[in-house]
Scaffold this active site. Structure first.
Site, PDB file in Angstrom:
ATOM      1  N   LYS A  32       2.289  35.290  10.873  1.00 45.09           N
ATOM      2  CA  LYS A  32       2.351  34.250  11.903  1.00 45.09           C
ATOM      3  C   LYS A  32       2.072  34.853  13.281  1.00 45.09           C
ATOM      4  O   LYS A  32       1.312  34.291  14.077  1.00 45.09           O
ATOM      5  CB  LYS A  32       3.741  33.598  11.905  1.00 45.09           C
ATOM      6  CG  LYS A  32       3.933  32.555  13.009  1.00 45.09           C
ATOM      7  CD  LYS A  32       5.373  32.113  13.145  1.00 45.09           C
ATOM      8  CE  LYS A  32       6.211  33.164  13.829  1.00 45.09           C
ATOM      9  NZ  LYS A  32       7.563  32.683  14.213  1.00 45.09           N
ATOM     10  N   SER A  33       2.687  35.998  13.570  1.00 48.14           N
ATOM     11  CA  SER A  33       2.550  36.607  14.884  1.00 48.14           C
ATOM     12  C   SER A  33       1.108  37.003  15.176  1.00 48.14           C
ATOM     13  O   SER A  33       0.592  36.777  16.283  1.00 48.14           O
ATOM     14  CB  SER A  33       3.456  37.835  14.982  1.00 48.14           C
ATOM     15  OG  SER A  33       4.802  37.475  14.779  1.00 48.14           O
ATOM     16  N   GLY A 101       8.356  29.017  18.918  1.00 46.25           N
ATOM     17  CA  GLY A 101       8.459  29.778  20.155  1.00 46.25           C
ATOM     18  C   GLY A 101       7.118  30.292  20.624  1.00 46.25           C
ATOM     19  O   GLY A 101       6.866  30.381  21.830  1.00 46.25           O
ATOM     20  N   SER A 175      13.667  36.914  24.875  1.00 45.54           N
ATOM     21  CA  SER A 175      12.558  36.894  23.919  1.00 45.54           C
ATOM     22  C   SER A 175      11.395  37.712  24.449  1.00 45.54           C
ATOM     23  O   SER A 175      10.976  37.545  25.605  1.00 45.54           O
ATOM     24  CB  SER A 175      12.081  35.453  23.673  1.00 45.54           C
ATOM     25  OG  SER A 175      10.922  35.452  22.861  1.00 45.54           O
ATOM     26  N   SER A 176      10.832  38.561  23.582  1.00 48.60           N
ATOM     27  CA  SER A 176       9.628  39.307  23.957  1.00 48.60           C
ATOM     28  C   SER A 176       8.442  38.376  24.177  1.00 48.60           C
ATOM     29  O   SER A 176       7.481  38.736  24.867  1.00 48.60           O
ATOM     30  CB  SER A 176       9.286  40.330  22.876  1.00 48.60           C
ATOM     31  OG  SER A 176       8.945  39.689  21.652  1.00 48.60           O
ATOM     32  N   GLN A 177       8.494  37.164  23.603  1.00 47.76           N
ATOM     33  CA  GLN A 177       7.391  36.216  23.763  1.00 47.76           C
ATOM     34  C   GLN A 177       7.198  35.797  25.222  1.00 47.76           C
ATOM     35  O   GLN A 177       6.104  35.382  25.605  1.00 47.76           O
ATOM     36  CB  GLN A 177       7.628  34.976  22.907  1.00 47.76           C
ATOM     37  CG  GLN A 177       7.559  35.240  21.407  1.00 47.76           C
ATOM     38  CD  GLN A 177       7.994  34.043  20.593  1.00 47.76           C
ATOM     39  OE1 GLN A 177       8.475  33.041  21.128  1.00 47.76           O
ATOM     40  NE2 GLN A 177       7.835  34.135  19.279  1.00 47.76           N
ATOM     41  N   GLU A 319      14.024  39.302  13.352  1.00 49.60           N
ATOM     42  CA  GLU A 319      13.634  38.263  12.395  1.00 49.60           C
ATOM     43  C   GLU A 319      14.177  38.559  10.997  1.00 49.60           C
ATOM     44  O   GLU A 319      14.296  37.654  10.165  1.00 49.60           O
ATOM     45  CB  GLU A 319      12.102  38.162  12.319  1.00 49.60           C
ATOM     46  CG  GLU A 319      11.462  37.424  13.470  1.00 49.60           C
ATOM     47  CD  GLU A 319      11.655  35.914  13.373  1.00 49.60           C
ATOM     48  OE1 GLU A 319      11.447  35.352  12.287  1.00 49.60           O
ATOM     49  OE2 GLU A 319      12.035  35.309  14.392  1.00 49.60           O
ATOM     50  N   HIS A 346      17.070  31.154  18.759  1.00 43.67           N
ATOM     51  CA  HIS A 346      15.922  30.897  17.884  1.00 43.67           C
ATOM     52  C   HIS A 346      15.981  29.459  17.378  1.00 43.67           C
ATOM     53  O   HIS A 346      16.506  28.574  18.068  1.00 43.67           O
ATOM     54  CB  HIS A 346      15.908  31.926  16.743  1.00 43.67           C
ATOM     55  CG  HIS A 346      15.368  33.258  17.161  1.00 43.67           C
ATOM     56  ND1 HIS A 346      14.922  34.218  16.271  1.00 43.67           N
ATOM     57  CD2 HIS A 346      15.185  33.799  18.387  1.00 43.67           C
ATOM     58  CE1 HIS A 346      14.494  35.282  16.930  1.00 43.67           C
ATOM     59  NE2 HIS A 346      14.652  35.054  18.218  1.00 43.67           N
ATOM     60  N   LYS A 416       7.379  25.809   8.034  1.00 44.28           N
ATOM     61  CA  LYS A 416       7.122  26.339   9.381  1.00 44.28           C
ATOM     62  C   LYS A 416       6.247  27.576   9.324  1.00 44.28           C
ATOM     63  O   LYS A 416       5.351  27.746  10.162  1.00 44.28           O
ATOM     64  CB  LYS A 416       8.456  26.652  10.068  1.00 44.28           C
ATOM     65  CG  LYS A 416       8.341  27.314  11.424  1.00 44.28           C
ATOM     66  CD  LYS A 416       9.727  27.501  12.021  1.00 44.28           C
ATOM     67  CE  LYS A 416       9.710  28.457  13.196  1.00 44.28           C
ATOM     68  NZ  LYS A 416       8.908  28.003  14.325  1.00 44.28           N
TER      69      LYS A 416
END
Length: 433
Positions: A32-33, A101, A175-177, A319, A346, A416
């Site tokens: 996904k990432s 996210g 979050s690193s995002q 995760e 999350h 998801k």
């Protein structure tokens, strides 16, 4: 296209119990990432891109839909090969972030480059996920944003067709995002960006290294040599072929099944050089009683049927917390997990949800501000609520291997990131999908 809405009925599911050691070879969907980052970089590139073996799931379809709404051409009809052609970014557009996210944090910086108005909203639960630091960072870089809800969503980005960029200070400890979102769009900012993180450590550091690695692969000049500072120079991004490796987080429940049952699981198609934290996972699984090997056949995990407890800081692989918690429930000694306070933000408050649901099955589990302490004891069957969280469903499935009668209130939440999960899991455990 797949399911882009959360208004589906719940799918109750009985977690199958293993009567024999599992023995299976899997080819799982892509990361996904990696898929999310490849889509964003492709939409901002100067030419067409191809994304090979991407993840087709709700999060990535929402990402593609959001980029398409802002003007990019994204053809995702072929499961093995997605084609992305950049076009001028224009509004008005609406981005449904679902519970993702990545969509919520990667696309507002892109919307700042859009000539027009872009609105963002998603499932009700996503409105509680941390976004405020990114909003304030974008405002300091010259992006006009209206926040119309009590939290960070819904919001509207009033794109001016360009972002001036420059230096920005952000607390990305949630979050690193929050950092990755700024970095991915930064080559298109007039002055690029210098992001300085100030605050507690940024979690999930491997995901930031993944962002930097992919930016460089697309031709961006990135300097991450100073701790907590990232500099991206302005410049063109190149269209290219992105090969997406299998999703490590999605593979972890299957690897856990090998430990619980004393079986062996091999994940095909695993690269020898990975952008994901496979070495950290290898060390954790080894400490918990697994044997991990990487051959030309794939990444294999073998169990002995005995699981050991561990004490571990999981801040870089947060995760994995739900599945490792499930393993710890079945271990021969206590476990303590720390460093994951941020997973309270999350899909649900994962620490509270894990403690609550496993306690309902008879577990001795104590919640701390940043982790969990587990003292294994016999568990019983019962209903396990998933809170629309795919990782909660994975944890329940792992415990169900050894505990008869574990009933998930909704396994559909796994769509998801892996719609195939219930069928793949049942096939592995029972031989029937």
């Amino acid at each position: 296209m797949g399911n882009l809405t959360a208004t589906r009925p719940p799918q109750p599911w009985s977690a199958p119990t293993a009567t024999d050691p599992v023995a299976t070879t899997l080819r799982l969907p892509g990361s996904k990432s990696l898929t999310a980052r490849a889509l964003v970089l492709s939409a901002l590139a100067g030419g067409p891109s191809t994304v090979l073996r991407p993840l087709r799931a709700r999060d990535t379809e929402l990402m593609a839909a959001g980029l398409r709404g802002m003007g990019a051409h994204a053809s995702i009809t072929d499961d093995e090969r997605w084609l992305v052609r950049p076009h001028p970014l224009v509004g008005p557009a609406h981005v449904d972030v679902g519970l993702a996210g990545t969509v919520m944090r990667f696309l507002p910086p892109v919307a700042g480059l859009t000539d027009g108005r872009v609105t963002f909203d998603g499932d009700p639960a996503v409105r509680a996920r941390p976004l405020g630091p990114l909003v304030e960072a974008l405002r300091s870089l010259g992006v006009r944003i209206d926040v119309t809800g009590p939290g960070s969503l819904p919001l509207t980005v009033l794109g001016a067709g360009r972002v001036s960029g420059g230096e920005v200070v952000i607390d990305a400890s949630a979050s690193s995002q929050l950092v990755s979102g700024l970095l991915l769009a930064a080559p298109r900012f007039d002055r690029g960006v210098v992001v300085r993180h100030v605050g507690p450590p940024v979690p999930s550091a491997p995901h930031l290294r993944m962002t930097v690695r992919m930016l460089r692969a697309a031709g961006a000049a990135v300097d991450d040599g100073m701790p907590d500072v990232w500099t991206v120079e302005p410049g063109p991004l190149a269209g290219r072929v992105w090969e997406i490796e299998p999703d490590l987080s999605g593979a972890v429940p299957f690897f856990a099944a090998a430990l619980v049952t004393g079986g062996e699981v091999t994940l095909q198609g695993w690269p020898h050089s990975s952008a994901q934290p496979v070495e950290r996972l290898r060390a954790l699984l080894h400490e918990m009683g697994g044997e991990v090997s990487l051959t030309t056949g794939g990444l294999s995990v073998r169990g002995t049927g005995v699981v050991h407890g561990v004490t571990a800081d999981l801040s870089d692989v947060s995760e994995l917390t739900p599945v490792l918690t499930a393993l710890a429930m079945l271990a021969d000694s206590p476990s303590v997990f720390t460093g994951v306070a941020h997973i309270r933000g999350h899909e649900t408050d994962r620490l509270a949800a894990l403690a609550r649901e496993f306690a309902g099955l008879g577990a001795d589990v104590t919640e701390s501000h940043d982790g969990l302490a587990i003292r294994p004891r016999p568990l019983r069957g019962g209903t396990f609520r998933t809170y629309h969280d795919h990782r909660m469903a994975h944890a329940a499935a792992v415990v169900g291997l050894a505990v008869p009668g574990v009933e998930l209130d909704d396994v559909g939440c796994t769509s998801k990131t892996m719609p195939e999960f219930p069928a793949l899991w049942s096939q592995m455990v029972t031989g029937k999908s």
